[in-house]
Design an enzyme around this catalytic site. Structure first.
Site, short mmCIF file in Angstrom:
data_model
loop_
_atom_site.label_atom_id
_atom_site.label_comp_id
_atom_site.label_asym_id
_atom_site.label_seq_id
_atom_site.Cartn_x
_atom_site.Cartn_y
_atom_site.Cartn_z
N LYS A 279 0.98 -1.16 -0.20
CA LYS A 279 0.32 -0.25 -0.01
C LYS A 279 1.20 1.32 0.05
O LYS A 279 2.06 1.88 1.07
CB LYS A 279 -1.19 0.10 1.33
CG LYS A 279 -1.79 0.95 1.24
CD LYS A 279 -2.83 1.06 2.47
CE LYS A 279 -4.11 1.91 1.92
NZ LYS A 279 -4.48 1.80 3.73
N GLU A 366 -19.21 -4.29 10.91
CA GLU A 366 -20.14 -3.39 11.50
C GLU A 366 -21.06 -4.59 12.25
O GLU A 366 -21.22 -4.23 13.33
CB GLU A 366 -20.68 -2.05 10.77
CG GLU A 366 -19.67 -1.28 10.07
CD GLU A 366 -18.87 -1.14 9.20
OE1 GLU A 366 -17.65 -0.97 8.04
OE2 GLU A 366 -19.28 -2.63 8.64
N ARG A 394 -25.05 -0.60 7.87
CA ARG A 394 -25.09 -2.09 7.67
C ARG A 394 -25.07 -3.18 9.04
O ARG A 394 -25.39 -3.75 8.90
CB ARG A 394 -23.51 -2.74 7.65
CG ARG A 394 -22.70 -1.37 5.58
CD ARG A 394 -21.16 -1.87 5.79
NE ARG A 394 -20.39 -2.54 5.84
CZ ARG A 394 -20.08 -3.54 4.81
NH1 ARG A 394 -20.78 -3.07 3.65
NH2 ARG A 394 -19.75 -4.54 4.34
#
Length: 619
Positions: A279, A366, A394
């Site tokens: 990344k 979540e 969610r």
């Protein structure tokens, strides 16, 4: 070649691997320079350059279908599908989105703003393909953090017994926004460092590619293939789910990527391709970033890098909330903090540092976070769950059934409430009021400054009687050094300006109170201003007090299910005729762009409120 002149990716087919590697570096430089000027998702797109180039080389887009999960890692895909010329307006109003967008290009078959949807969507596309007797590949590119989420596991579980082929690319950079957590993350770490695994995989792949006999054995003899998997390759969660697995491979090696993707392409069944990437690849500061500083960026100087701004008089709402929660944690050892992979975004770094035993990052999960909070609450702990508004959707079922139905004492911070700007419709936090208002037992609060927020947090903790919701935006607010220790009466509104002779009352909440107060003051308007700091329950005494005036409810959340609708229903139930004008977002999704510009487009700017006040004065 000039990146802005790319019209589609067909030209890649005639390039050598060396030329593809050079092109990848040019694209990486383009992204660095472009996103540093416009802002956007920086690190994730730098890490996926070679992988995306290889995908466009091997596959035939847009005939083949690709779904990025999450969508903010699709910048290279946009460039290779002819949108590099549009990058100066990336995420601006009227410009291209920072995510895949179907209306932008035929190359975008899927739209994902949040994680863990790509595999399920891809299975649906692959199933439709086969039912229609069509011939194309379906590829889901999934980050390792998204792979750990519940919906991804549900989809993988189904894919293992599904006859419809999907190629799942596991883009493994060992990061979500910050460091990954969880058992799957640990498993991937073991795979990455296992020389035995890598040697076995390399020998197996080499055998497959170079031996015609081996290829025939693999294609024809299923028993032999299973034996190879079981005894040469280490078992993984993927193989146990019945899925073939290739990898891990170097996500920045074009030749290895192309070779492995071609192998996956030739399969007649689903396969997981595990690709290791870095990344922030190519920009050292982003490569070394462990706290998510370069994940989503505002415009910055590439040479200097992002220089954190130290505010002496101001702070973000997230900081204000987290600081007071930490203050209470120092006084009470039953308070616990939960985040679904948003430690930095929700300003919880200090809490995790100072109270590691009572701080829990559950990853992009979540639903689990919400029910985990319920388990803590039912066992005499007081959880504070910090969750972005758009992500909280969610976990609606868990909030409803696992927390509210049992009336469990806790505090849920709804961060990034309201319009958030450049990330657009998948991230605007404008729905939470509408879907939370009908849920019994919830107390929903919207503070307008730090002091009021601290009083609300105290109220939730010391009353210890209901689940409390405190919603706040991503804006900056004035900072106060002293903490509040008092509580406030639940359901009470407050008069900012009030005169019995005024014929108009403006009702608003949160950040808007300060701006509306300024409007009234500067224009010397004979208007009452009411701070509706509790959205649920509402202040019925105040509602009756202003019932004789013309009421304007000013909110920048959804009209349906919002405060204005709740007030109208109250007056209808009490057979009380009123004149009420509700200002809010209509029945549509709001696009991306600067928040103030979006408010003008939606007819919700402060000037639009002034116009509405004038209309009521003259009406």
């Amino acid at each position: 070649m000039k990146i802005e002149e790319i019209e589609n990716s067909k030209f890649l087919k005639s390039m050598t691997t060396e030329e593809l590697s050079d092109l990848s570096q040019d694209i990486r430089s383009f992204i660095m320079n472009s996103v540093a000027k416009t802002g956007g998702h920086f690190s994730s797109n730098l890490g996926i350059v070679e992988l995306t180039v290889a995908l466009h080389y091997v596959f035939d887009f847009p005939k083949d279908k690709i779904a990025f999960d999450v969508g903010h890692q699709s910048y290279v895909h946009k460039i290779l599908s002819g949108r590099a010329k549009d990058f100066p307006d990336l995420r601006k109003f009227g410009g291209i989105s920072g995510f895949q967008k179907r209306k932008e290009s035929v190359y975008d078959c899927w739209e994902a703003g949040h994680s863990s949807t790509a595999i399920s969507g891809s299975i649906g596309m692959a199933t439709a393909r086969d039912l229609n007797k069509e011939d194309y590949q379906v590829i889901a590119v999934v980050g390792d953090a998204a792979m750990m989420s519940g919906e991804s596991f549900e989809a993988l579980n189904y894919l293992g017994t599904c006859k419809h082929k999907v190629i799942v690319i596991l883009n493994d950079n060992n990061m979500s926004i910050t460091k990954n957590v969880g058992g799957l993350s640990n498993m991937l770490s073991e795979i990455r460092v296992s020389e035995k695994y890598k040697n076995a995989r390399n020998n197996y792949v080499t055998f497959m590619k170079k031996s015609k006999t081996g290829e025939r054995v693999y294609e024809v003899t299923k028993k032999m293939k299973d034996a190879v998997k079981d005894h040469i390759l280490d078992e993984s969660v993927f193989t146990k789910l019945g899925l073939d697995y290739l990898g891990p491979i170097d996500g920045h090696n074009i030749e290895e990527l192309i070779s492995t993707l071609n192998t996956a392409k030739d399969y007649d069944h689903s396969v997981i391709v595990h690709v290791e990437t870095i990344k922030g690849k190519g920009y050292e500061k982003a490569e070394n970033d462990k706290i998510g500083l370069y994940h989503g960026v505002k415009p910055f100087n590439l040479e200097k890098g992002i220089v954190p701004v130290i505010h002496n008089k101001h702070q973000s709402w997230s900081e204000a909330i987290a600081n007071h929660v930490e203050y209470l944690m120092g006084k009470h050892d039953d308070i616990c903090v939960i985040t679904p992979a948003m430690i930095t975004g929700s300003a919880l770094n200090k809490i995790f540092k100072h109270y590691p035993d009572r701080s829990f990052d559950v990853g992009i999960a979540e639903e689990h976070a919400m029910t985990f909070a319920a388990g803590l609450a039912i066992s005499h702990k007081f959880p504070f769950l910090s969750i972005y508004s758009s992500f909280s959707q969610r976990a609606y079922d868990q909030l409803n059934h696992d927390i509210a139905r049992m009336n469990l004492p806790c505090l849920i911070g709804i961060d990034r409430a309201g319009l958030v700007g450049e990330d657009g419709p998948t991230h605007h936090g404008v729905f939470d009021i509408s879907y939370m208002m009908p849920i019994p037992n919830l107390i929903i609060m919207a503070p307008h400054n730090q002091k009021e927020a601290e009083l609300m947090i105290n109220t939730a903790y010391y009353h210890h009687d209901h689940p409390y919701i405190i919603r706040y935006s991503k804006n900056m607010i004035h900072k106060h050094s002293e903490h509040q220790d008092d509580v406030i009466e639940v359901g009470t509104w407050k008069e900012k300006y009030f005169d019995e002779n005024n014929k108009i009352s403006v009702v608003t909440y949160g950040d808007h109170l300060k701006e509306v107060a300024k409007l009234i003051r500067e224009n010397d308007l004979p208007v009452n201003l009411i701070n509706a700091r509790f959205l649920k329950p509402m202040d019925e005494k105040m509602l009756m007090k202003i019932a004789q005036t013309k009421i304007i409810v000013y909110e920048t959340d959804m009209l349906m299910g919002g405060l204005g609708e709740a007030m109208s229903f109250f007056y209808t139930q009490h057979n009380h005729p009123i004149e009420l004008h509700a200002m809010g977002i209509g029945d549509h999704y709001v696009t991306h762009g600067d928040v103030r510009q979006l408010l003008k487009v939606e007819g919700l700017s402060i000037d639009d409120l002034l116009k509405k006040i004038k209309e009521c004065q003259n009406g």
